[in-house]
Design a protein around this motif. Structure first.
Motif, PDB file in Angstrom:
ATOM      1  N   GLY A   1       0.814  -1.207   0.000  1.00 25.90           N
ATOM      2  CA  GLY A   1       0.000   0.000   0.000  1.00 25.90           C
ATOM      3  C   GLY A   1       0.847   1.258   0.000  1.00 25.90           C
ATOM      4  N   TYR A   2       1.910   1.249   0.801  1.00 27.85           N
ATOM      5  CA  TYR A   2       2.833   2.394   0.818  1.00 27.85           C
ATOM      6  C   TYR A   2       3.586   2.500  -0.499  1.00 27.85           C
ATOM      7  N   LEU A   3       4.035   1.353  -1.038  1.00 35.17           N
ATOM      8  CA  LEU A   3       4.790   1.364  -2.289  1.00 35.17           C
ATOM      9  C   LEU A   3       3.973   1.916  -3.456  1.00 35.17           C
ATOM     10  N   THR A   4       2.681   1.606  -3.467  1.00 36.41           N
ATOM     11  CA  THR A   4       1.817   2.022  -4.578  1.00 36.41           C
ATOM     12  C   THR A   4       1.056   3.317  -4.281  1.00 36.41           C
ATOM     13  N   ASN A   5       1.429   4.015  -3.210  1.00 34.26           N
ATOM     14  CA  ASN A   5       0.780   5.294  -2.843  1.00 34.26           C
ATOM     15  C   ASN A   5      -0.708   5.139  -2.560  1.00 34.26           C
TER      16      ASN A   5
END
Length: 468
Positions: free
Chosen positions: A64-68
């Motif tokens: 989730g953090y990696l894909t914004n």
């Protein structure tokens, strides 16, 4: 203050998602092992399943953090959010399955994993939708609204205003226009907000009215005013956005880069230019290729024996192909032809009754089994599981002069299968049509699109009348 609030909201969303996933674990575990609705003889201890649930949660939140996914999405539709939820949960499940496979943890119930996955989709989607409805209700009551001032009442400004009016759920309200040359609109005055004054009055307007964002929709010949306008807005603590006068030349979702301290606009929007998407696709490629090699290893050994028994020469055929960013690499195949001069294979198409093919090689090519070694190309980073098929340098030089946009396919890694191939465009078919499919794939890539292509390739079968 805004950044701090957004950071807190990001952490809140991530924390809620993690808690929801653990609640989904409890629901899935209860349904499978405690409710009595589904029969079972034995299962691993609850602590084992809880461990994998926690690992899954860490993977999903990390993605989730990696894909914004946790960045503010005020301007995104809920359908986009649903898609991201499905994408992240699907990739997380695949990664978990790969970990289980590599660690030989084969006793984890597949029914449990399926229910866990579905529960995550339902619960996360439901609570996100509830939050969306709550925020929408607050905006309709006048809370949490963003007030927008548009500089420029020409075609750019009017078009932006119409778009805002068509999406009231976003919570934006236009307070008016500033323009140096217009005092009234050509269209119905009831439709548009008033022109409040000239652009030079911006500072006094910002002092007298509540404005959250200023949209600069001025023509290109007014660019010398931008610096002063932005300075006034920043002094007043108001955010500024610019609609470029040449926006018709830009893609629907332009991508901005930064090179040597200067912003650049990428005029061709390619989702795989985004680092998080590339990482996601590469992780999937590595996992998929490892599993494919493990499962097909016995079959590949049989093919090796078949090649050695039916013809003389090497088992693996290596051929130079053009890949990512026009770099060449050696693509691997099981040898299906007699050993000939390199130029013969590099500059000639294979035909239906090609005398160069061996009998066993004809079978391999017809069933696409000759391409199994390309999973090693995927593992080494030369190729992807899904992408445009790579071509030989000789034909690349020929096609780039004959077919418009042919070289666009080299913006991403080539694939074992692709959108064109899954739609039957293999062998002796139109190169122009193939490129059209390839460009569509490149510009519309999603993880689920890859899954669809793989499924379609398997469903349609590996035998193809054009594969020779």
């Amino acid at each position: 203050m805004i950044r701090r609030s957004q950071g807190m909201l990001t952490q809140l969303y991530a924390g809620c998602d993690f808690i929801i996933m653990q609640c989904s674990f409890l629901v899935a575990f209860y349904i499978k092992f405690m409710s009595g609705w589904m029969g079972y003889e034995w299962h691993l201890p609850r602590s084992n399943y809880l461990t994998w649930s926690l690992i899954y949660g860490v993977i999903a939140v990390g993605l989730g953090y990696l894909t914004n996914f946790y960045s503010p999405k005020r301007k995104k539709r809920f359908s986009f959010e649903v898609f991201k939820i499905i994408q992240i949960q699907a990739v997380s499940l695949l990664i978990l399955i790969m970990i289980l496979f590599l660690l030989k943890q084969m006793d984890v119930s597949r029914h449990f994993l399926a229910m866990f996955f579905i529960s995550n989709l339902v619960f996360i989607g439901f609570y996100r939708y509830a939050i969306k409805l709550g925020l929408k209700s607050l905006r309709e009551k006048g809370y949490n609204k963003q007030f927008v001032l548009i500089l420029g009442a020409g075609s750019l400004g009017r078009r932006f205003y119409k778009n805002v009016m068509h999406h009231p759920e976003l919570g934006f309200e236009v307070v008016g226009f500033l323009d140096d040359f217009q005092t009234a609109h050509e269209e119905s005055p009831q439709y548009y907000k008033p022109i409040l004054g000239k652009v030079e009055e911006l500072e006094s307007i910002l002092q007298s009215m509540l404005v959250d964002e200023v949209i600069i929709a001025l023509p290109l010949d007014a660019h010398d005013k931008y610096g002063h306008i932005i300075s006034i807005c920043e002094k007043a603590g108001v955010r500024t956005m610019i609609i470029p006068d040449y926006y018709d030349f830009l893609p629907a979702r332009p991508h901005f880069d930064n090179f040597a301290g200067m912003p650049l606009i990428n005029v061709r929007d390619i989702p795989l230019d985004d680092l998080s998407n590339r990482v996601m696709k590469r992780m999937f490629d590595i996992g998929f290729s490892l599993i494919a090699i493990a499962f097909t290893l016995p079959l590949m050994l049989i093919i090796v024996l078949g090649i050695k028994a039916t013809s003389k020469g090497p088992i693996i055929f290596k051929q130079e192909r053009v890949g990512l960013n026009r770099r060449t690499f050696q693509m691997y195949k099981f040898r299906s032809m007699k050993v000939l001069e390199q130029a013969s294979s590099d500059q000639q198409w294979t035909t239906a009754d090609d005398p160069r093919k061996t009998k066993f090689g004809s079978f391999l090519r017809k069933t696409s089994l000759d391409e199994l070694p390309q999973f090693f190309n995927v593992l080494f980073g030369h190729m992807s599981v899904v992408g445009p098929r790579p071509e030989r340098p000789f034909f690349v030089e020929q096609f780039k002069e004959e077919i418009p946009k042919y070289m666009v396919k080299h913006h991403i890694r080539p694939g074992i299968t692709g959108w064109a191939q899954s739609n039957g465009l293999r062998g002796d078919t139109s190169i122009k049509d193939r490129i059209s499919y390839d460009i569509f794939y490149i510009e519309n890539w999603t993880f689920l699109f890859d899954i669809k292509i793989i499924w379609k390739t398997v469903w349609n079968g590996f035998v193809n009348k054009n594969a020779y």
